[in-house]
Design an enzyme around this catalytic site. Structure first.
Site, mmCIF file in Angstrom:
data_model
loop_
_atom_site.group_PDB
_atom_site.id
_atom_site.type_symbol
_atom_site.label_atom_id
_atom_site.label_comp_id
_atom_site.label_asym_id
_atom_site.label_seq_id
_atom_site.Cartn_x
_atom_site.Cartn_y
_atom_site.Cartn_z
ATOM 1 C CG HIS A 36 -2.114 -0.553 -4.057
ATOM 2 N ND1 HIS A 36 -2.552 0.716 -3.804
ATOM 3 C CD2 HIS A 36 -2.355 -1.262 -2.929
ATOM 4 C CE1 HIS A 36 -3.040 0.769 -2.575
ATOM 5 N NE2 HIS A 36 -2.937 -0.416 -2.030
ATOM 6 C CB SER A 57 -0.874 0.055 1.255
ATOM 7 O OG SER A 57 -1.672 -1.067 1.363
ATOM 8 C CG ASN A 99 -3.499 3.755 0.014
ATOM 9 O OD1 ASN A 99 -4.706 3.710 -0.139
ATOM 10 N ND2 ASN A 99 -2.767 2.687 0.247
ATOM 11 C CD GLU A 107 -2.827 3.614 -6.462
ATOM 12 O OE1 GLU A 107 -3.095 4.815 -6.411
ATOM 13 O OE2 GLU A 107 -2.392 2.979 -5.477
HETATM 14 N N1 CAA Z 1 -16.257 -9.002 -1.323
HETATM 15 C C1 CAA Z 1 -16.878 -9.160 -2.507
HETATM 16 N N2 CAA Z 1 -17.930 -8.403 -2.897
HETATM 17 C C2 CAA Z 1 -18.376 -7.458 -2.041
HETATM 18 C C3 CAA Z 1 -17.792 -7.236 -0.789
HETATM 19 C C4 CAA Z 1 -16.672 -8.064 -0.433
HETATM 20 N N3 CAA Z 1 -16.035 -7.910 0.737
HETATM 21 N N4 CAA Z 1 -18.447 -6.223 -0.167
HETATM 22 C C5 CAA Z 1 -19.402 -5.814 -1.008
HETATM 23 N N5 CAA Z 1 -19.374 -6.559 -2.139
HETATM 24 C C6 CAA Z 1 -20.190 -6.399 -3.326
HETATM 25 C C7 CAA Z 1 -21.601 -6.828 -3.075
HETATM 26 O O1 CAA Z 1 -21.776 -8.209 -3.337
HETATM 27 C C8 CAA Z 1 -22.372 -5.959 -4.052
HETATM 28 O O2 CAA Z 1 -22.300 -6.530 -5.339
HETATM 29 P P1 CAA Z 1 -23.504 -6.326 -6.388
HETATM 30 O O3 CAA Z 1 -23.639 -4.840 -6.614
HETATM 31 O O4 CAA Z 1 -23.032 -7.076 -7.607
HETATM 32 O O5 CAA Z 1 -24.689 -6.913 -5.725
HETATM 33 C C9 CAA Z 1 -21.538 -4.664 -4.118
HETATM 34 O O6 CAA Z 1 -20.262 -5.002 -3.644
HETATM 35 C C10 CAA Z 1 -22.148 -3.583 -3.256
HETATM 36 O O7 CAA Z 1 -22.216 -4.089 -1.927
HETATM 37 P P2 CAA Z 1 -23.367 -3.752 -0.894
HETATM 38 O O8 CAA Z 1 -24.636 -3.421 -1.625
HETATM 39 O O9 CAA Z 1 -23.415 -4.819 0.139
HETATM 40 O O10 CAA Z 1 -22.817 -2.514 -0.109
HETATM 41 P P3 CAA Z 1 -22.528 -1.065 -0.598
HETATM 42 O O11 CAA Z 1 -23.394 -0.629 -1.722
HETATM 43 O O12 CAA Z 1 -22.506 -0.274 0.655
HETATM 44 O O13 CAA Z 1 -21.055 -1.150 -1.175
HETATM 45 C C11 CAA Z 1 -18.724 -0.996 -0.921
HETATM 46 C C12 CAA Z 1 -20.012 -1.634 -0.420
HETATM 47 C C13 CAA Z 1 -18.497 -1.429 -2.370
HETATM 48 C C14 CAA Z 1 -17.614 -1.516 -0.046
HETATM 49 C C15 CAA Z 1 -18.887 0.576 -0.874
HETATM 50 O O14 CAA Z 1 -19.320 0.965 0.387
HETATM 51 C C16 CAA Z 1 -17.600 1.307 -1.181
HETATM 52 O O15 CAA Z 1 -17.261 1.532 -2.326
HETATM 53 N N6 CAA Z 1 -16.869 1.735 -0.117
HETATM 54 C C17 CAA Z 1 -15.562 2.393 -0.248
HETATM 55 C C18 CAA Z 1 -14.488 1.333 -0.226
HETATM 56 C C19 CAA Z 1 -13.107 1.918 -0.359
HETATM 57 O O16 CAA Z 1 -12.852 3.106 -0.241
HETATM 58 N N7 CAA Z 1 -12.113 1.031 -0.604
HETATM 59 C C20 CAA Z 1 -10.725 1.423 -0.692
HETATM 60 C C21 CAA Z 1 -10.066 1.351 0.667
HETATM 61 S S1 CAA Z 1 -8.354 1.811 0.606
HETATM 62 C C22 CAA Z 1 -7.563 0.405 0.107
HETATM 63 O O17 CAA Z 1 -8.108 -0.653 -0.005
HETATM 64 C C23 CAA Z 1 -6.131 0.576 -0.228
HETATM 65 C C24 CAA Z 1 -5.161 0.218 0.822
HETATM 66 O O18 CAA Z 1 -4.009 0.029 0.473
HETATM 67 C C25 CAA Z 1 -5.510 0.171 2.240
#
Ligand code: CAA
Length: 457
Positions: free
Chosen positions: A141, A120, A191, A153
């Protein structure tokens, strides 16, 4: 162009197991490696849980699920990676550990294999030079949840072979992802922009400026983000968040925005790591607490606030204890500002009045930008500084935040729609309050405003 038939993933935590699923969904054979049997089992359970959920939601047929899982071979140790065309390492975020894994991969993998790290924030260059083939090492990434977020990335170092970068780009396309290629800088694009904002959000709660729930509601309803920052930190893992911040602080010039909030460090020490341990900023599996009832029969005077503290306007009245600031975002959110003199009754009356009007009220202290702008504007400023440093283009930065973090618009689209002059004046007010160099408005923003231009037009 390299042909990818079989790939490996080393480390099957949340990210590694998600990356296994991404590859297997795209029809690749995957060798999934962990350090021992219990860790391997956790990785297998993660894959099974995720694909079973997709079947339950009607997103995947049971036959396709079985075929997907059948493409994955789970192995303890790295000997099983001898024939793969590419390996993604996703072990914990420690440079010594990653260098050790890459040293081992050098011995085990065939010479043509590409070695990739999902780090990350660590230096891909430092990882690359621990191998026998630094020119075949890249960063790949992914973002959490890996099967959902579209961004990858692709981090190239000064020694990465351009053909390897092209192969990584083609692979991302095959996975249904969007690859953004960038140089090796702490935090890369997403990030570097996300974690300054998350860290500042933790500080706001730590200092009692706003409550946990109000903060998250403000950024969802007022900022249009898919999750509030504390919910997101719980998803990412507070330990991962702390590692990323510490690395960016050290590698990225000791920017105050990346100096981890003490509360974050304390929570990690206490084992409150977020969803994966059942408790972080929130406790999982517990119903939400009922909101406090507003007292009846109190009254408040409202002033509409700008960038300045409300107390100045309150002191111009003959009853400053009854004055609150009110800032309404669209038709959903109202920030209710309490000054050092505002009475509890006035705050309660303002909250009740907002609720009656169908607005979600969030109560905060009397500082520039309140919650939403105080968090969004420095993030926009960081994006301008990244552009100014020629690290990434306007399009790449906007793409990264939309596809990696689910933001509805990228920072430059947002800057243009708010107006660069409004953002600049908000940043100046914030910088007057906290005169840290990391919070100074970017010179490029000042110049654009002077020239009367926008970023994307
Ligand atoms: N694994 C697989 N699929 C998942 C999942 C998981 N853990 N969580 C959610 N999903 C899928 C669901 O199955 C659903 O799919 P469909 O649309 O095909 O039905 C879709 O994602 C949407 O899920 P939900 O309806 O349950 O929930 P939501 O609409 O609230 O979306 C989310 C969930 C996609 C996580 C959304 O809240 C989001 O985009 N959040 C921001 C996440 C983010 O910022 N991620 C980056 C973090 S930083 C990082 O990762 C980098 C690092 O180095 C730390």
């Amino acid at each position: 162009m390299a042909e990818f038939t079989a790939v490996g993933v080393v480390g099957l935590g949340t990210m590694g197991a998600g990356i296994v699923e991404v590859f297997a969904r795209a029809g690749l054979r995957v060798v999934a490696s962990e350090i021992d049997e219990p860790a391997l089992e956790r990785g297998r359970a993660h894959l099974t849980g995720s694909t079973d959920r997709a079947v339950a939601r009607g997103k995947l047929s049971p036959d396709d699920r079985d075929a997907l899982v059948g493409r994955v071979t789970f192995v303890v140790g790295m000997a099983g990676l001898a024939d793969v065309d590419l390996v993604v390492e996703a072990v914990p975020e420690r440079l010594d550990l990653k260098r050790r894994v890459f040293g081992e991969l050098s011995k085990v993998c065939k010479p043509s294999a590409i070695l990739a790290s999902n780090t990350s924030s660590l230096s891909v260059t430092e990882i690359a030079v621990s191998t026998d083939r630094p020119d075949r090492v890249v960063g790949l990434h992914f973002f959490n949840p890996a099967p959902v977020m579209k961004l990858v990335e692709i981090v190239r170092t000064v020694v990465t072979d351009p053909a390897v970068v092209a192969d990584a780009q083609a692979l991302c396309g095959r996975l249904g992802k969007v690859g953004v290629t960038i140089g090796d800088r702490a935090g890369f694009v997403a990030n570097a922009l996300l974690f300054g904002y998350l860290n500042q959000a933790v500080s706001m709660v730590e200092h009692g400026f706003v409550s946990r729930d109000d903060l998250d509601a403000a950024m969802r309803l007022g900022g249009g983000l898919p999750m509030g920052p504390l919910t997101l930190l719980d998803l990412i893992g507070l330990d991962v968040g702390l590692e990323v911040l510490d690395t960016m602080y050290e590698r990225g010039g000791r920017n105050v925005r990346h100096a981890a909030a003490p509360l974050l460090r304390q929570m990690v020490t206490a084992g409150l790591l977020g969803r994966k341990t059942g408790r972080g900023f929130y406790t999982y599996g517990e119903s939400a607490a009922a909101p406090d009832a507003a007292p009846v029969g109190s009254s408040a005077d409202f002033v509409t606030v700008t960038d300045e503290p409300v107390i100045g306007a309150a002191m111009a009245t003959d009853r400053p204890s009854e004055v609150v600031g009110l800032f309404v975002h669209g038709d959903k959110l109202a920030e209710v500002v309490r000054t050092v003199l505002t009475s509890d009754a006035a705050v309660a009356a303002a909250v009740a009045s907002c609720t009656e009007r169908g607005l979600v009220p969030v109560v905060c202290g009397d500082r520039s930008g309140r919650v939403v702008n105080a968090l969004l504007f420095p993030y926009l400023n960081d994006a301008v500084k990244m552009l100014e440093a020629s690290y990434a283009t306007v399009d790449d930065i906007d793409h990264a935040m939309k596809l990696g973090c689910g933001y509805p618009v990228g920072p430059f689209e947002l800057l243009d729609s708010i107006g660069p002059e409004t953002v600049l004046s908000g940043l100046r007010a914030l910088h007057r309050e906290t005169p840290e160099p990391g919070l100074a408005p970017a010179p490029l923003l000042e110049q654009l405003v002077t020239a009367g231009r926008r970023f994307r037009t």
